[in-house]
Design a protein around this motif. Structure first.
Motif: not given
Length: 159
Positions: A51-80
């Protein structure tokens, strides 16, 4: 003046509700997440990150995990579940042991790695993980990432 104040409070309230809807729970305790997974009959999404050093991890969070589309999907589909391997901060020893144990069990070699699994606790207390599939960073934002995740989850059968 009254109408302006009412409108202001309505807008603030709307944004607060919308923020709550998009807020996700990322579990760090695998045992608790597994129990929730069994209860809700949802697979686990294990996010192996630096979380504090991996550039691709940070990018994945910004581009996908922090988006409303992902939030709606995740609440319905998985346990994070976030399994962190930071360099600047120290995790509790029990958390480090848990994260390294899961990393070894799933043979994670790089970050970010996301495994979709189902978990079952055996009578002897051991945990059996069934691997559904894995992914990592995918360019193209939430739509592209979710397309791949949905393909992995296509074979998941709710027990």
């Amino acid at each position: 003046m009254k109408k302006t104040l009412i409108l202001f409070f309505l807008l603030v309230g709307f944004h607060a509700v919308q923020a709550q809807e998009n807020e996700l729970t990322w579990h760090t305790n695998f045992e608790k997440a597994m129990q929730l997974s069994l209860k809700e009959k949802k697979p686990l999404m294990l996010f192996f990150t630096g979380s504090d050093w991996c550039g691709w991890c940070i990018r994945l969070q910004k581009e996908v995990f922090h988006k409303s589309e992902f939030a709606a999907w995740a609440k319905d589909k998985v346990i994070l579940v976030e399994l962190d391997f930071p360099r600047k901060k120290q995790l509790e020893p029990s958390m480090q042991q848990q994260n390294y144990g899961l990393q070894n069990a799933l043979q994670v070699r790089g970050y970010p790695t996301i495994w979709f699994v189902t978990a079952e606790k055996k009578d002897d207390g051991k945990i059996n993980l069934s691997q559904l599939g894995s992914t990592g960073y995918v360019a193209g934002g939430p739509e592209a990432w979710l397309t791949g995740a949905n393909q992995i989850l296509a074979n998941f059968k709710k027990g």
